[in-house]
Design an enzyme around this catalytic site. Structure first.
Site, PDB file in Angstrom:
ATOM      1  N   ASP A  29      45.985  74.233 153.329  1.00  0.00           N
ATOM      2  CA  ASP A  29      44.614  74.483 153.765  1.00  0.00           C
ATOM      3  C   ASP A  29      43.587  74.015 152.745  1.00  0.00           C
ATOM      4  O   ASP A  29      42.649  73.305 153.089  1.00  0.00           O
ATOM      5  CB  ASP A  29      44.398  75.970 154.081  1.00  0.00           C
ATOM      6  CG  ASP A  29      44.985  76.363 155.443  1.00  0.00           C
ATOM      7  OD1 ASP A  29      45.268  75.461 156.251  1.00  0.00           O
ATOM      8  OD2 ASP A  29      45.145  77.573 155.681  1.00  0.00           O
ATOM      9  N   ARG A 110      40.355  88.046 143.223  1.00  0.00           N
ATOM     10  CA  ARG A 110      39.301  87.331 143.935  1.00  0.00           C
ATOM     11  C   ARG A 110      37.950  87.337 143.224  1.00  0.00           C
ATOM     12  O   ARG A 110      37.302  86.282 143.135  1.00  0.00           O
ATOM     13  CB  ARG A 110      39.179  87.848 145.376  1.00  0.00           C
ATOM     14  CG  ARG A 110      40.462  87.654 146.206  1.00  0.00           C
ATOM     15  CD  ARG A 110      40.976  86.224 146.099  1.00  0.00           C
ATOM     16  NE  ARG A 110      42.136  85.955 146.942  1.00  0.00           N
ATOM     17  CZ  ARG A 110      43.262  85.417 146.497  1.00  0.00           C
ATOM     18  NH1 ARG A 110      43.419  85.142 145.215  1.00  0.00           N
ATOM     19  NH2 ARG A 110      44.248  85.160 147.326  1.00  0.00           N
ATOM     20  N   ASP A 139      40.327  87.871 152.057  1.00  0.00           N
ATOM     21  CA  ASP A 139      39.923  87.049 150.913  1.00  0.00           C
ATOM     22  C   ASP A 139      38.575  86.357 151.137  1.00  0.00           C
ATOM     23  O   ASP A 139      37.758  86.244 150.235  1.00  0.00           O
ATOM     24  CB  ASP A 139      41.013  86.029 150.583  1.00  0.00           C
ATOM     25  CG  ASP A 139      42.246  86.706 149.980  1.00  0.00           C
ATOM     26  OD1 ASP A 139      42.074  87.717 149.269  1.00  0.00           O
ATOM     27  OD2 ASP A 139      43.367  86.239 150.212  1.00  0.00           O
ATOM     28  N   SER A 190      53.598  83.257 154.377  1.00  0.00           N
ATOM     29  CA  SER A 190      52.359  83.011 153.655  1.00  0.00           C
ATOM     30  C   SER A 190      52.386  83.906 152.423  1.00  0.00           C
ATOM     31  O   SER A 190      52.477  85.130 152.531  1.00  0.00           O
ATOM     32  CB  SER A 190      51.169  83.352 154.553  1.00  0.00           C
ATOM     33  OG  SER A 190      50.029  83.547 153.764  1.00  0.00           O
TER      34      SER A 190
HETATM   35  N1  ARG Z   1      46.551  91.769 152.375  1.00  0.00           N
HETATM   36  C1  ARG Z   1      46.454  91.528 150.970  1.00  0.00           C
HETATM   37  C2  ARG Z   1      45.023  91.678 150.502  1.00  0.00           C
HETATM   38  O1  ARG Z   1      44.151  91.614 151.316  1.00  0.00           O
HETATM   39  C3  ARG Z   1      47.056  90.225 150.579  1.00  0.00           C
HETATM   40  C4  ARG Z   1      46.289  89.020 150.974  1.00  0.00           C
HETATM   41  C5  ARG Z   1      47.021  87.774 150.622  1.00  0.00           C
HETATM   42  N2  ARG Z   1      46.159  86.656 150.671  1.00  0.00           N
HETATM   43  C6  ARG Z   1      46.553  85.459 151.087  1.00  0.00           C
HETATM   44  N3  ARG Z   1      45.638  84.520 151.129  1.00  0.00           N
HETATM   45  N4  ARG Z   1      47.780  85.209 151.428  1.00  0.00           N
HETATM   46  O2  ARG Z   1      44.767  91.882 149.354  1.00  0.00           O
END
Ligand code: ARG
Length: 413
Positions: A29, A110, A139, A190
């Site tokens: 991506d 993040r 995210d 993922s």
């Molecule tokens: N659900 C988790 C969070 O919101 C993990 C997110 C993982 N992010 C990703 N882009 N695969 O913190």
């Protein structure tokens, strides 16, 4: 010069931005974002920035991959020390567990990535920043809110939120512009990873009742494969921060590495949960965050020895609010700062040592001590002959304590 009163002479929409700094991971991506920004959105220059958060990936190939995809400059920054010192350690002091379980291993990274993205954008004179998040996740919320707080003048571009391409279409688009399809198409998962842990989603995990296959894990062993013999670990804390393991003082990054190795080897630190995302979706999430969970568990226990009862109880509510804020992308908001001040104030006395037994997927606290700050007083606690507690005083206390209940019962019974 303008063509007053006339239509734009060029075909196509106006460029979204001129020079863009893109948060880059090396995945499909974010790679496709590079040609997409340039070809579809009229961006002249894409500068990529990848963060080293201790994920263990080879970063030089990732840096080169961005250039191959058309980036005019590709940077890699080592952010591991601020990640642990400024983001993970405060989370340990906060005993931060989203929905009582998830220690925020992804969420904590993040705001740091956003902060660095903004710094790079200013260094290179960009008019926008970009990320490869889709519209379904947390995210995007974390990046957009953080960037908006730190640099309101910067546009945030999120191509993957708008392009509407399926995974296959995204890969095909990338191949047209020199981005090779993922080598092994066999991993359907993922995965997000950094030194604090791994988050694994998608593939067979999307069915909440399907057990996660063993192959998804990398930092923890299964309970079956964990050693038969237990291992006891001493964790030393100063002002609520872990500073030593088994008596050896360690810098923060090294301490996390050791904690990961110890807990992971005993199969401790896996989570399988249905989680409530900010955007309203329930999702099935698998995590492995061995070191962080071990350290939070030990820290919570030391607080039970060293915090006053009311502070300890009140802090539970603050911790829950803190975890929600971090999960929901409000790291740079005013409530987060105010709660940090509360937490800081509570940690001065959180000094001492906690002994944890690691065994077959468990981490059980088996002892704690705090020579300087323990509020545990033998003469009060003991049932032995040196008991100094005034038992008679309890009678008057109970008379007053129970008075409202007795009055109510006398009237309504
Ligand atoms: N659900 C988790 C969070 O919101 C993990 C997110 C993982 N992010 C990703 N882009 N695969 O913190």
């Amino acid at each position: 010069m303008g063509f007053s009163g006339q239509e734009q002479p060029e075909t196509g929409p106006a460029p979204r931005a001129r020079r863009v700094v893109l948060a880059y991971s090396g995945g499909v991506d974010t790679s496709v974002c590079i040609p997409y920004l340039k070809r579809e959105w009229g961006v002249e220059e894409v500068i990529t920035f990848a963060a080293d958060l201790g994920q263990g990936d080879e970063l030089e190939p990732i840096r080169l991959k961005a250039l191959d995809a058309g980036a005019s400059e590709s940077r890699v920054d080592d952010l591991i020390e601020p990640f642990i010192g400024e983001f993970a350690f405060p989370a340990i002091r906060a005993n931060a567990l989203y929905e009582g379980r998830y220690p925020l291993s992804t969420a904590l990274a993040r705001p740091l990535i956003a902060r660095r993205l903004v710094e790079v954008a200013r260094e290179v004179g960009a008019d926008a920043v970009a990320h490869g998040c889709t519209g379904k996740g947390n995210d995007q919320v974390r990046f957009d809110v953080a960037i908006g707080a730190l640099a309101p003048e910067l546009k945030v571009l999120a191509p993957a939120r708008e392009w509407g391409m399926s995974r296959e279409e995204t890969i095909a688009y990338g191949e047209r512009w020199g981005i090779p399809a993922p080598v092994s198409k066999k991993s359907p998962y993922s995965i997000d990873l950094n030194l604090l842990g791994r988050s694994i989603e998608a593939g067979s995990l999307e069915d909440p009742q399907v057990e996660p296959p063993e192959e998804i894990y990398a930092m923890t062993v299964s309970v079956a494969a964990a050693p038969e013999a237990p291992e006891d670990v001493d964790i030393g804390f100063e002002q609520g921060l872990p500073v030593a393991i088994n008596g050896e003082r360690l810098a923060p990054v090294e301490l996390i590495r050791r904690a990961n190795a110890l807990a992971g080897r005993h199969g401790f630190g896996r989570l399988d949960m249905i989680e409530n995302r900010v955007v309203g979706i329930k999702s099935r999430e698998i995590y492995e965050t061995p070191g962080l969970l071990l350290l939070i568990r030990a820290h919570q226990d030391l607080e039970s020895l060293t915090l006053a009862a009311d502070v300890q109880r009140y802090k539970r509510q603050v911790e829950m609010a803190w975890a929600d804020l971090v999960y929901q992308g409000l790291w740079f908001g005013p409530l987060k700062q105010a709660l940090d001040a509360f937490i800081d104030r509570t940690q001065a006395t959180v000094n001492g040592n906690v002994r944890v037994r690691l065994h077959k997927g468990n981490a059980v606290v088996i002892g704690r001590s705090s020579p300087s700050d323990s509020l545990y007083v033998d003469a009060m606690a003991t049932y032995g002959s040196d008991d100094r507690f005034d038992h008679r005083a309890a009678e008057g206390f109970i008379y007053v304590w129970g008075l409202p209940t007795r009055l109510w019962s006398a009237r309504h019974r």
